[in-house]
Design a protein around this motif. Structure first.
Motif, PDB file in Angstrom:
ATOM      1  N   THR A  24       0.150  -3.559 -70.451  1.00 34.41           N
ATOM      2  CA  THR A  24       0.190  -4.786 -71.253  1.00 34.41           C
ATOM      3  C   THR A  24       1.601  -5.341 -71.426  1.00 34.41           C
ATOM      4  N   GLY A  25       2.606  -4.603 -71.003  1.00 31.48           N
ATOM      5  CA  GLY A  25       3.982  -5.099 -71.129  1.00 31.48           C
ATOM      6  C   GLY A  25       4.971  -4.134 -70.514  1.00 31.48           C
ATOM      7  N   ALA A  26       6.140  -4.649 -70.198  1.00 34.52           N
ATOM      8  CA  ALA A  26       7.227  -3.825 -69.658  1.00 34.52           C
ATOM      9  C   ALA A  26       8.541  -4.509 -69.975  1.00 34.52           C
ATOM     10  N   ALA A  27       9.573  -3.703 -70.221  1.00 36.16           N
ATOM     11  CA  ALA A  27      10.877  -4.273 -70.566  1.00 36.16           C
ATOM     12  C   ALA A  27      11.972  -3.265 -70.238  1.00 36.16           C
ATOM     13  N   GLU A  72      12.952  -1.300 -80.263  1.00 33.26           N
ATOM     14  CA  GLU A  72      12.390  -2.301 -81.182  1.00 33.26           C
ATOM     15  C   GLU A  72      12.509  -3.698 -80.597  1.00 33.26           C
ATOM     16  N   ARG A  73      13.658  -4.007 -79.979  1.00 29.10           N
ATOM     17  CA  ARG A  73      13.815  -5.324 -79.351  1.00 29.10           C
ATOM     18  C   ARG A  73      12.855  -5.493 -78.176  1.00 29.10           C
ATOM     19  N   MET A  74      12.687  -4.438 -77.374  1.00 31.70           N
ATOM     20  CA  MET A  74      11.780  -4.536 -76.230  1.00 31.70           C
ATOM     21  C   MET A  74      10.347  -4.753 -76.692  1.00 31.70           C
ATOM     22  N   LEU A  75       9.943  -4.052 -77.732  1.00 29.51           N
ATOM     23  CA  LEU A  75       8.586  -4.218 -78.249  1.00 29.51           C
ATOM     24  C   LEU A  75       8.398  -5.577 -78.909  1.00 29.51           C
ATOM     25  N   ALA A  76       9.440  -6.069 -79.573  1.00 33.15           N
ATOM     26  CA  ALA A  76       9.338  -7.371 -80.242  1.00 33.15           C
ATOM     27  C   ALA A  76       9.009  -8.471 -79.247  1.00 33.15           C
ATOM     28  N   GLY A  77       9.496  -8.331 -78.007  1.00 34.01           N
ATOM     29  CA  GLY A  77       9.165  -9.303 -76.970  1.00 34.01           C
ATOM     30  C   GLY A  77       7.694  -9.318 -76.614  1.00 34.01           C
ATOM     31  N   GLN A  78       6.963  -8.279 -77.043  1.00 35.49           N
ATOM     32  CA  GLN A  78       5.511  -8.200 -76.823  1.00 35.49           C
ATOM     33  C   GLN A  78       4.750  -8.379 -78.136  1.00 35.49           C
ATOM     34  N   ALA A  79       5.464  -8.864 -79.170  1.00 37.91           N
ATOM     35  CA  ALA A  79       4.886  -9.054 -80.504  1.00 37.91           C
ATOM     36  C   ALA A  79       4.384  -7.743 -81.088  1.00 37.91           C
ATOM     37  N   LEU A  80       5.144  -6.648 -80.826  1.00 38.42           N
ATOM     38  CA  LEU A  80       4.791  -5.320 -81.324  1.00 38.42           C
ATOM     39  C   LEU A  80       5.948  -4.740 -82.128  1.00 38.42           C
ATOM     40  N   ALA A  81       5.619  -3.778 -82.984  1.00 36.28           N
ATOM     41  CA  ALA A  81       6.622  -3.017 -83.718  1.00 36.28           C
ATOM     42  C   ALA A  81       6.394  -1.529 -83.445  1.00 36.28           C
ATOM     43  N   LEU A  82       7.337  -0.708 -83.868  1.00 32.46           N
ATOM     44  CA  LEU A  82       7.201   0.730 -83.632  1.00 32.46           C
ATOM     45  C   LEU A  82       5.902   1.277 -84.209  1.00 32.46           C
ATOM     46  N   ASP A  83       5.496   0.787 -85.366  1.00 32.99           N
ATOM     47  CA  ASP A  83       4.285   1.282 -86.015  1.00 32.99           C
ATOM     48  C   ASP A  83       3.012   0.934 -85.244  1.00 32.99           C
ATOM     49  N   ASP A  84       3.119  -0.004 -84.294  1.00 38.28           N
ATOM     50  CA  ASP A  84       1.959  -0.366 -83.481  1.00 38.28           C
ATOM     51  C   ASP A  84       1.728   0.607 -82.332  1.00 38.28           C
ATOM     52  N   VAL A  85       2.683   1.507 -82.111  1.00 35.54           N
ATOM     53  CA  VAL A  85       2.605   2.457 -80.996  1.00 35.54           C
ATOM     54  C   VAL A  85       2.017   3.767 -81.501  1.00 35.54           C
ATOM     55  N   ASP A  86       0.928   4.215 -80.857  1.00 37.75           N
ATOM     56  CA  ASP A  86       0.288   5.468 -81.259  1.00 37.75           C
ATOM     57  C   ASP A  86       1.001   6.691 -80.683  1.00 37.75           C
TER      58      ASP A  86
END
Length: 349
Positions: free
Chosen positions: A212-215, A256-270
């Protein structure tokens, strides 16, 4: 956005198994007379987190000086075999043959082969003559995640296409008997050889996960943290002692910056699936992400069973994770020369 699915994943290792006790015995014989500080560094082997690793050649091969041509000949032979073993297993799991692959991405930094490995494997693997070849060099330990991210982008760019990613490294080809430094001793304690391959598709098949994303993130002025020095008879390892503190300080905000580009935060990662560069690296990542000591259990298992194989290692971690059941969202992450961090976000099928 076109969905890209991971259809399969396979790993391969050479047959020469060396336990850490055997490594200590051989290293003591080799290094004690050549490196005056060796006795002070022997705890590195006990604390490396490695129980055994697999090597391209039997132990005796490494106990005599080797030239570049000798090392290159082994790389061409063994790396090609591992490439094909991993690729054949990944294709079989996906129910595909070599002529159904549109693009081949090859990641390797521990040997120089021109033509590159996928070209050498064309006939053996049955690849089509019009298959696109994408060999990647210089990514080091980040190559598994970076290669997976690139393979997903290539599959997405041509909807309906199928991409084969193969990461293969012979880290033991850099083992040396001359010009020793602490980094060479540390490398002897942790590195092994291996390969991993996976098949990705933007076609109708779903596989075991969707990308779903890569950075990527590269820090400026960090070229001296990790890499190779090209020397007369070998590759000389560059491995800064400051790496774990660097990870503790820098990796969380970068991810955190890489995930933010996918509209995600650390807490969204299982689950973070991390490249186990060594025990200190694993502990630094756990600390940086606030995971708690021991949270990266799969990473410790792979390190113990295979050592750090550079680029394929994180795919070994992903393979164990998917066999035990991937969580809803996981992030594959690895760091390597540049200094660079790469992430690939996966949604379980």
């Amino acid at each position: 956005m076109t969905a890209v699915h991971l259809l399969s994943l396979a790993t391969a290792n050479p047959p020469n198994i060396l336990t850490q006790d055997e490594v200590v015995e051989a290293a003591t014989e080799i290094f004690s007379a050549r490196f005056p500080a060796f006795s002070r560094m022997t705890p590195v082997f006990a604390h490396a987190g490695v129980r055994r690793r697999q090597l391209a050649q039997p132990t005796d091969w490494y106990l005599q000086p080797k030239t570049w041509p000798e090392r290159s000949a082994v790389y061409d032979e063994v790396a090609l075999d591992l490439f094909c073993q991993a690729a054949e297993a990944a294709l079989a799991e996906a129910g595909l043959s070599g002529d159904e692959i549109d693009t081949i991405v090859t990641v390797s930094t521990t040997g120089i082969s021109t033509p590159s490995l996928e070209a050498r494997a064309m006939t053996r693997m049955g690849f089509r003559s019009d298959a696109a070849r994408v060999p990647l060099f210089g990514l080091g330990c980040a190559g598994g995640a970076t290669g997976l991210g690139l393979a997903s982008r290539l599959a997405r760019a041509q909807p309906g296409s199928t991409v084969l990613l193969v990461c293969v490294e012979l880290c033991s080809m850099a083992f040396r008997l001359d010009n020793l430094a602490p980094a060479d001793i540390i490398s002897t304690a942790i590195f092994g050889d291996g390969a991993a391959a996976c098949v990705l598709s933007s076609g109708p098949s779903e596989g075991f996960a969707t990308v779903t994303g890569a950075a990527e993130h590269t820090w400026p002025d960090t070229l001296d943290i990790m890499g190779w020095r090209v020397e007369p008879n070998s590759l000389g390892v560059i491995l800064a002692r400051a790496l774990p503190p660097f990870i503790v300080k820098e990796i969380r905000p970068a991810v955190e910056r890489m995930l933010a580009g996918q509209a995600l935060a650390l807490d969204d990662v299982d689950r973070f699936l991390c490249h186990p560069g060594g025990m200190k690296v694993i502990e630094a990542i756990e600390g940086a992400f606030g995971l708690g000591q021991g949270a990266l259990d799969l990473e410790r298992e792979v390190l113990a069973d295979h050592g750090n194989m550079s680029s394929p290692t994180v795919l070994f971690v992903l393979d164990r994770a998917r066999r035990r059941g991937l969580p809803r969202r996981s992030v594959v992450t690895a760091m390597g020369p540049g200094f660079t961090a790469s992430t690939v976000t996966l949604a379980a099928a």
